[in-house]
Design a protein around this motif. Structure first.
Motif, mmCIF file in Angstrom:
data_model
loop_
_atom_site.group_PDB
_atom_site.id
_atom_site.type_symbol
_atom_site.label_atom_id
_atom_site.label_comp_id
_atom_site.label_asym_id
_atom_site.label_seq_id
_atom_site.Cartn_x
_atom_site.Cartn_y
_atom_site.Cartn_z
ATOM 1 N N GLU A 186 40.725 44.728 41.670
ATOM 2 C CA GLU A 186 40.751 43.825 42.805
ATOM 3 C C GLU A 186 40.346 44.557 44.073
ATOM 4 O OE1 GLU A 186 45.171 43.472 44.443
ATOM 5 O OE2 GLU A 186 45.109 43.007 42.298
ATOM 6 N N SER A 187 39.966 43.794 45.080
ATOM 7 C CA SER A 187 39.567 44.387 46.348
ATOM 8 C C SER A 187 40.778 44.654 47.220
ATOM 9 C CB SER A 187 38.608 43.441 47.087
ATOM 10 O OG SER A 187 38.325 43.925 48.383
ATOM 11 N N SER A 188 40.687 45.706 48.027
ATOM 12 C CA SER A 188 41.756 45.998 48.984
ATOM 13 C C SER A 188 41.785 44.974 50.109
ATOM 14 C CB SER A 188 41.571 47.405 49.562
ATOM 15 O OG SER A 188 40.295 47.534 50.163
ATOM 16 N N GLY A 197 37.655 51.136 46.301
ATOM 17 C CA GLY A 197 38.750 50.203 46.506
ATOM 18 C C GLY A 197 38.298 48.807 46.882
ATOM 19 N N SER A 217 44.012 38.445 43.830
ATOM 20 C CA SER A 217 44.764 39.569 43.289
ATOM 21 C C SER A 217 44.810 39.447 41.767
ATOM 22 C CB SER A 217 46.184 39.568 43.853
ATOM 23 O OG SER A 217 46.900 38.435 43.368
#
Length: 280
Positions: A70-72, A101, A48
């Motif tokens: 950031e990645s989901s 996302g 995160s």
């Protein structure tokens, strides 16, 4: 004109990258201080933004700015840009409902007007060869969808009229010069015909692979080596980390290099930083 050093590196997890591994390998942060780039495009942060800022706190305290997508999916992907000055504008993703996302593309502007420079960090899916295994099919098709949607966006950037650089982990070796064991990887992800054709199409549309332009018709320079076996010691690597620039910026790019670690136990990622220097 001012000189700018723009580095790209897949950190393979930011927390692991900044960790002191041994007395000869204090991690990413001393490298950042010693090499003093102006911009660092990061891929595979796998954290995160809050965790990434904690990991990079010494650098941020020293004046660096972190911009991040950031990645989901927790602990997956993630791209970012470390810069000495704050960007004037930031854009996450490229207009894809599926991938915006996923922490795979981040774009930022520095400066304004005719002096504006746009840089982007990209992390292309690894993919897989298409077999009867459903997981391989899923990974293969995901990469195809990413490339099919991202290619037109990239080509659209060429018409912006400004200096643009897109760099990162493309997970595709362009041709035989970009992979040591190319004969043994002709049916593997990263060297499949449709992947190499996609890169060729980008170059045909006008993008310039500036590191290849500087190094000419030679093997490498590689920037990724497996952790396994003697791949690093034997320089059995892949060149899948590269900088694509608009022609206007390519003309201002004076040199480039791969910051290969002095020894296997001094690596803080399985990728080495790749740097280009531009005069603007």
């Amino acid at each position: 004109m001012a000189e700018q050093k723009i580095t790209s590196v897949n950190v393979n997890g930011i927390r692991a990258a900044v960790k002191t591994r041994n007395e000869n390998n204090p991690g990413m942060l001393p490298w950042l201080a010693e090499t003093a780039p102006d911009l660092v495009l990061l891929q595979e942060i796998r954290a995160s933004e809050k965790i990434a800022r904690t990991a990079l706190a010494p650098a941020l305290d020293d004046g660096w700015h972190l911009t991040m997508a950031e990645s989901s999916a927790a602990g997956r992907s993630g791209v970012g840009i470390l810069s000495r000055v704050a960007p004037s504008d930031v854009r996450v993703g490229y207009g894809s409902d599926e991938f915006d996302g996923a922490g795979r593309y981040l774009e930022a502007d520095f400066g304004a007007g005719d002096d504006r420079l746009t840089v982007a960090s990209v992390y292309v899916p690894t993919g897989a060869a298409r077999t009867e295994n459903p997981k391989d099919v899923e990974k293969h098709d995901e990469k195809v969808r990413f490339l099919d949607s991202f290619g037109p966006y990239l080509d659209g950037l060429l018409t912006s009229g400004r200096d643009v650089l897109v760099a990162g982990d493309w997970n595709i070796a362009r041709d035989e010069r970009d992979i040591k064991n190319w004969k043994g990887n002709r049916k593997n992800a990263g060297f499949l015909p449709h992947e190499r054709a996609w890169v060729a199409d980008r170059l045909a549309s006008g993008w310039v692979d500036v590191v290849r332009e500087h190094h000419g018709d030679v093997s490498g320079p590689y920037a990724w080596w497996s952790w396994r076996g003697k791949a690093f010691d034997n320089d059995a690597g892949w060149r899948i980390d590269y900088h694509l620039t608009t022609p206007s910026l390519a003309a201002k790019t004076t040199r480039s290099h791969v910051d290969r670690a002095a020894a296997y136990d001094r690596r803080w990622s399985d990728h080495a930083p790749v740097t280009v220097v531009v005069q603007r």
